[in-house]
Enzyme design. Sequence first.
Site, PDB file in Angstrom:
ATOM      1  N   SER A  93       0.714  -1.230  -0.132  1.00 14.99           N
ATOM      2  CA  SER A  93      -0.029  -0.156  -0.134  1.00 14.99           C
ATOM      3  C   SER A  93       0.901   1.132  -0.151  1.00 14.99           C
ATOM      4  O   SER A  93       2.130   1.337   0.663  1.00 14.99           O
ATOM      5  CB  SER A  93      -0.872  -0.015   1.331  1.00 14.99           C
ATOM      6  OG  SER A  93      -1.307   1.179   1.379  1.00 14.99           O
ATOM      7  N   TYR A 114      -1.573  -0.387  10.522  1.00 13.34           N
ATOM      8  CA  TYR A 114      -1.803  -0.673   9.030  1.00 13.34           C
ATOM      9  C   TYR A 114      -0.535  -0.052   8.441  1.00 13.34           C
ATOM     10  O   TYR A 114      -0.015  -0.619   7.616  1.00 13.34           O
ATOM     11  CB  TYR A 114      -3.031   0.051   8.435  1.00 13.34           C
ATOM     12  CG  TYR A 114      -3.305  -0.345   7.121  1.00 13.34           C
ATOM     13  CD1 TYR A 114      -3.791  -1.631   6.651  1.00 13.34           C
ATOM     14  CD2 TYR A 114      -3.200   0.523   5.962  1.00 13.34           C
ATOM     15  CE1 TYR A 114      -4.087  -1.941   5.323  1.00 13.34           C
ATOM     16  CE2 TYR A 114      -3.319   0.310   4.815  1.00 13.34           C
ATOM     17  CZ  TYR A 114      -3.845  -1.046   4.315  1.00 13.34           C
ATOM     18  OH  TYR A 114      -4.044  -1.225   3.199  1.00 13.34           O
TER      19      TYR A 114
HETATM   20  N1  LIG Z   1      -8.919  -0.912  -0.691  1.00 11.49           N
HETATM   21  C1  LIG Z   1      -8.004  -0.124  -0.629  1.00 11.49           C
HETATM   22  O1  LIG Z   1      -7.997   1.096  -0.592  1.00 11.49           O
HETATM   23  C2  LIG Z   1      -6.592  -0.826  -0.533  1.00 11.49           C
HETATM   24  C3  LIG Z   1      -5.638   0.174  -0.870  1.00 11.49           C
HETATM   25  C4  LIG Z   1      -4.065  -0.227  -0.640  1.00 11.49           C
HETATM   26  C5  LIG Z   1      -4.041  -1.706  -0.316  1.00 11.49           C
HETATM   27  N2  LIG Z   1      -5.089  -2.511  -0.053  1.00 11.49           N
HETATM   28  C6  LIG Z   1      -4.841  -3.796   0.217  1.00 11.49           C
HETATM   29  O2  LIG Z   1      -5.433  -4.788  -0.552  1.00 11.49           O
HETATM   30  C7  LIG Z   1      -5.637  -5.931  -0.057  1.00 11.49           C
HETATM   31  C8  LIG Z   1      -6.974  -6.330  -0.277  1.00 11.49           C
HETATM   32  O3  LIG Z   1      -7.946  -5.515   0.283  1.00 11.49           O
HETATM   33  P1  LIG Z   1      -9.426  -4.952  -0.278  1.00 11.49           P
HETATM   34  O4  LIG Z   1      -9.444  -3.454  -0.159  1.00 11.49           O
HETATM   35  O5  LIG Z   1      -9.705  -5.953  -1.166  1.00 11.49           O
HETATM   36  O6  LIG Z   1     -10.181  -5.385   1.326  1.00 11.49           O
HETATM   37  P2  LIG Z   1     -11.335  -6.440   1.460  1.00 11.49           P
HETATM   38  O7  LIG Z   1     -12.483  -6.482   0.456  1.00 11.49           O
HETATM   39  O8  LIG Z   1     -11.790  -6.507   2.987  1.00 11.49           O
HETATM   40  O9  LIG Z   1     -10.676  -7.934   1.249  1.00 11.49           O
HETATM   41  C9  LIG Z   1      -9.613  -8.162   2.231  1.00 11.49           C
HETATM   42  C10 LIG Z   1      -9.452  -9.852   1.706  1.00 11.49           C
HETATM   43  O10 LIG Z   1      -8.484 -10.286   2.910  1.00 11.49           O
HETATM   44  C11 LIG Z   1      -9.192 -11.473   3.258  1.00 11.49           C
HETATM   45  N3  LIG Z   1      -8.308 -11.904   4.652  1.00 11.49           N
HETATM   46  C12 LIG Z   1      -8.398 -10.702   5.846  1.00 11.49           C
HETATM   47  N4  LIG Z   1      -8.077 -11.213   6.826  1.00 11.49           N
HETATM   48  C13 LIG Z   1      -7.575 -12.621   6.367  1.00 11.49           C
HETATM   49  C14 LIG Z   1      -7.032 -13.853   7.185  1.00 11.49           C
HETATM   50  N5  LIG Z   1      -6.731 -13.933   8.412  1.00 11.49           N
HETATM   51  N6  LIG Z   1      -6.855 -15.077   6.514  1.00 11.49           N
HETATM   52  C15 LIG Z   1      -7.262 -15.191   5.126  1.00 11.49           C
HETATM   53  N7  LIG Z   1      -7.922 -14.183   4.273  1.00 11.49           N
HETATM   54  C16 LIG Z   1      -8.091 -13.031   5.213  1.00 11.49           C
HETATM   55  C17 LIG Z   1     -10.699 -11.379   3.455  1.00 11.49           C
HETATM   56  O11 LIG Z   1     -11.203 -12.565   3.394  1.00 11.49           O
HETATM   57  P3  LIG Z   1     -11.927 -13.336   4.444  1.00 11.49           P
HETATM   58  O12 LIG Z   1     -12.668 -12.313   5.443  1.00 11.49           O
HETATM   59  O13 LIG Z   1     -12.964 -14.105   3.984  1.00 11.49           O
HETATM   60  O14 LIG Z   1     -10.616 -14.128   5.096  1.00 11.49           O
HETATM   61  C18 LIG Z   1     -10.819 -10.550   2.050  1.00 11.49           C
HETATM   62  O15 LIG Z   1     -10.812 -11.757   0.829  1.00 11.49           O
HETATM   63  C19 LIG Z   1      -5.359  -5.787   1.575  1.00 11.49           C
HETATM   64  O16 LIG Z   1      -3.893  -6.312   1.829  1.00 11.49           O
HETATM   65  C20 LIG Z   1      -5.337  -4.116   1.578  1.00 11.49           C
HETATM   66  O17 LIG Z   1      -4.432  -3.813   2.649  1.00 11.49           O
HETATM   67  C21 LIG Z   1      -6.312  -2.023  -0.111  1.00 11.49           C
END
Ligand SMILES: NC(=O)c1ccc[n+]([C@@H]2O[C@H](COP(=O)([O-])OP(=O)(O)OC[C@H]3O[C@@H](n4cnc5c(N)ncnc54)[C@H](OP(=O)(O)O)[C@@H]3O)[C@@H](O)[C@H]2O)c1
Length: 256
Positions: A142, A155
């Site tokens: 990120s 984070y």
């Molecule tokens: N959205 C943004 O603005 C943004 C920006 C920069 C980086 N990111 C990064 O992108 C990635 C995906 O985020 P997203 O925005 O798509 O959020 P999201 O929709 O909340 O997805 C997060 C995913 O991670 C899984 N997860 C969380 N804890 C877990 C665990 N303990 N074991 C296995 N799986 C787990 C969740 O599935 P389950 O709950 O089913 O386990 C879900 O599939 C993250 O690493 C986040 O930090 C996001």
Amino acid sequence: MFWKDKVVFLTGASSGIGEALALAMAKRGATLGLLARREELLKELAGKCDSNGGRARYYAVDVTDAKAVANAAESLRSEFGKIDVLIANAGVGGNDSETRLFNAAAVAEVININLLGAVNSVAAVLPQMLENKNGQLVAVSSLAGFRGLPKSAAYSASKAGMTAFFESVRLDVQTKGVSVTIIQPGFIKTPLTSGRANQMPFLMELEDSIPHFLDAIENRKKFAAFPWQMATIVRLARFFPAWLYDEIAGRAKFRE
Ligand SMILES: NC(=O)c1ccc[n+]([C@@H]2O[C@H](COP(=O)([O-])OP(=O)(O)OC[C@H]3O[C@@H](n4cnc5c(N)ncnc54)[C@H](OP(=O)(O)O)[C@@H]3O)[C@@H](O)[C@H]2O)c1
């Protein structure tokens, strides 16, 4: 053509970026191992991937469980003979009052999932990639990992650690046939960022972000940061002296 013969192990596949990326890769013919905790969502997504030109298996596993992650990778590998690409995407925002109040256990949970979960995922695939002298490790890190952000201590620390970890790994594997791609997105509309009252600068629609992920992976970029406006601000801010950074970043309100 890139995805047609690729076997991809994707963590955090059940929602947001992971879900959208899985479908995009399936449409391009990839074989996918989908990992997350929520089995029903994974099952539904695997069905969609299968009917959109890909092949998918799913594993209801917590990334903090190193053995279970290793078993899932082994199951995918034994069925399809290899894993070409790991996408370490599972993550949580830690955007809650507990991590803000410096509850050490809550901070540890974010770091366990975002950083050590990615470490478990690398451990599950790297030995075989090194043996085959072929493979790609992808970190969904990120822009929050460049410098500390307000109300984001857990984070930011987890993502700074993730970026440094994957960069270090790259130095160790770069001559051994394994490439490492570190993706640093800004704000993207997903469940992780939903429900925040304040405006997030340069917030991207999920579907607009997916081509950036695909492009970074297909071209085996070392780093990919987007959207460009946010990436430029964050890169410049790295060179601000502390007094100026504290003055400006301290006023940011995107996590109120
Ligand atoms: N959205 C943004 O603005 C943004 C920006 C920069 C980086 N990111 C990064 O992108 C990635 C995906 O985020 P997203 O925005 O798509 O959020 P999201 O929709 O909340 O997805 C997060 C995913 O991670 C899984 N997860 C969380 N804890 C877990 C665990 N303990 N074991 C296995 N799986 C787990 C969740 O599935 P389950 O709950 O089913 O386990 C879900 O599939 C993250 O690493 C986040 O930090 C996001």
